[in-house]
Design an enzyme around this catalytic site. Structure first.
Site, PDB file in Angstrom:
ATOM      1  N   ARG A 123      11.508  18.400  -0.939  1.00  0.00           N
ATOM      2  CA  ARG A 123      11.851  19.818  -1.045  1.00  0.00           C
ATOM      3  C   ARG A 123      12.294  20.141  -2.452  1.00  0.00           C
ATOM      4  O   ARG A 123      12.794  19.275  -3.153  1.00  0.00           O
ATOM      5  CB  ARG A 123      13.000  20.134  -0.075  1.00  0.00           C
ATOM      6  N   LYS A 172      21.027  10.319   4.036  1.00  0.00           N
ATOM      7  CA  LYS A 172      19.703  10.837   4.402  1.00  0.00           C
ATOM      8  C   LYS A 172      18.802   9.739   4.991  1.00  0.00           C
ATOM      9  O   LYS A 172      18.536   8.736   4.341  1.00  0.00           O
ATOM     10  CB  LYS A 172      19.057  11.459   3.159  1.00  0.00           C
ATOM     11  N   ARG A 179      25.788  22.670   0.727  1.00  0.00           N
ATOM     12  CA  ARG A 179      26.542  21.413   0.801  1.00  0.00           C
ATOM     13  C   ARG A 179      27.918  21.664   1.384  1.00  0.00           C
ATOM     14  O   ARG A 179      28.422  22.796   1.390  1.00  0.00           O
ATOM     15  CB  ARG A 179      26.595  20.725  -0.561  1.00  0.00           C
TER      16      ARG A 179
HETATM   17  C1  BTN Z   1      12.815  16.471   1.705  1.00  0.00           C
HETATM   18  O1  BTN Z   1      12.915  16.691   0.497  1.00  0.00           O
HETATM   19  O2  BTN Z   1      13.793  16.208   2.389  1.00  0.00           O
HETATM   20  C2  BTN Z   1      11.461  16.505   2.360  1.00  0.00           C
HETATM   21  C3  BTN Z   1      10.743  15.195   2.207  1.00  0.00           C
HETATM   22  C4  BTN Z   1       9.401  15.151   2.873  1.00  0.00           C
HETATM   23  C5  BTN Z   1       8.667  13.879   2.554  1.00  0.00           C
HETATM   24  C6  BTN Z   1       7.407  13.742   3.335  1.00  0.00           C
HETATM   25  S1  BTN Z   1       6.704  12.119   3.233  1.00  0.00           S
HETATM   26  C7  BTN Z   1       5.268  12.675   4.024  1.00  0.00           C
HETATM   27  C8  BTN Z   1       4.955  14.037   3.458  1.00  0.00           C
HETATM   28  N1  BTN Z   1       4.170  13.928   2.246  1.00  0.00           N
HETATM   29  C9  BTN Z   1       4.832  14.329   1.180  1.00  0.00           C
HETATM   30  O3  BTN Z   1       4.405  14.318   0.022  1.00  0.00           O
HETATM   31  N2  BTN Z   1       6.055  14.768   1.536  1.00  0.00           N
HETATM   32  C10 BTN Z   1       6.253  14.671   2.958  1.00  0.00           C
END
Ligand code: BTN
Length: 317
Positions: A116, A181, A315
């Protein structure tokens, strides 16, 4: 090549550099180089003079057969890739090719995993789950409001059912265990924002990753760190796909409102003093759950405000 080496080592037994090299048609020096890279990614592959190399405890590599084995999902909806830039990117390509809802792309590693807010999602080989599912909906982007929250609920519930952990959700799309996380969700949109639109739901879940050279800029954990035992990623993938298929059908017909009470049970921010920062503002208040569209409700002395995903970060203060 690294996955081919891991396949040969997946039974957890020693295999000599000579044998690996001969089977794969490369030199022992090349094998050694790949093993070093696997170790740098945190995989417990050890070497022993005279015995060769061993993936300690062995491991299951992802395969379509093993995933659909435990699930009613049709085979043609599942793809497993050894290495992609981002499963979201591949699935977005699938949207353009006309792939249906439920089409899901897994990868053993991502060279440009997307998080994100433009962050990078650490995606070392053969340790975690990285996958993206297509979700098609009529009714424009409004029909997708709260989608990432609903998906977070489903994943947290599956994890809590399957493992001895207490996985919580942090608005809008973090999965946390003990405040660290465990996973995240990145929904990316495609198609017509006012009509037939599609979302790619990307899910990253830390399964067997241990502290290593991984450079991750926030406190994190994984299922193996929390439970002390290696997780079968194929089995978990099957359960997740199964439950996602059922719950995404509910989301399609009823929207996020049908999930609100389930969010309440998992919400890590409820009753907490929060700081909410957006591009132009900083707000503070107490978390009061979410509304029917998945907006975060925050109560301050000035009254209640509702924040929607994408625009802000939250947060605990
Ligand atoms: C976040 O930032 O919390 C979201 C992370 C999401 C990661 C997943 S891994 C599978 C899919 N492909 C990506 O490039 N991102 C999502």
């Amino acid at each position: 090549m690294q996955l081919k080496i891991l396949t040969l080592l997946s039974d957890g037994n020693y295999c000599s550099g000579r044998e690996l090299g001969e089977t794969l048609g490369i030199t022992r020096a090349a094998i050694w180089k790949h093993i070093k890279q696997l170790q740098q990614q945190g995989l417990p592959v050890v070497s022993h003079r005279g015995k060769g190399y061993c993936w300690v405890g062995g491991g299951d590599l992802l395969s379509v057969d093993n995933i659909i084995n435990g699930s009613p999902i049709p085979e043609e909806l599942v793809r497993v890739y050894p290495d992609v830039a981002s499963t979201n990117k591949v699935a977005l390509g699938g949207v353009l090719e006309g792939r249906p809802s439920g089409f899901t792309v897994f990868a053993e590693q991502q060279s440009a995993g997307r998080g994100r807010r433009g962050r990078v999602w650490a995606s070392p080989v053969a340790q975690n789950l990285y996958f993206s599912t297509i979700f098609r909906a009529g009714g424009g982007v409004q029909a997708l409001q709260g989608l990432s929250l609903a998906v977070g609920i489903v994943i947290a519930e599956v994890i809590n059912d399957c493992y001895d952990v207490n996985c919580k959700v942090k608005w809008p799309n973090d999965l946390l265990v003990s405040g660290k996380k465990l996973g995240g969700i990145l929904v990316e949109l495609a198609g017509d924002a006012s009509g037939d639109c599609a979302a790619v739901i990307g899910i990253g879940l830390n399964c067997n990753m241990k502290p290593s050279a991984q450079d991750i800029d926030q406190p994190w954990t994984s299922l193996v760190l929390e439970c002390g035992a290696t997780v079968s990623r194929n089995t978990l993938a099957a359960k997740l796909l199964d439950r996602l298929q059922l719950d995404l059908a509910v989301f399609l017909s009823e929207g996020f409102a049908a999930f609100k009470s389930r969010w309440k049970k998992l919400d890590v921010l409820a009753g907490e003093q929060l700081l909410i920062s957006g591009p132009k503002h900083l707000d503070a208040g107490v978390g009061c759950g979410v509304d029917d569209l998945g907006g975060l409700r925050v109560l301050s002395p000035l009254g209640e405000k509702v924040f929607y995903g994408g625009e802000v970060s939250v947060r605990l203060s």
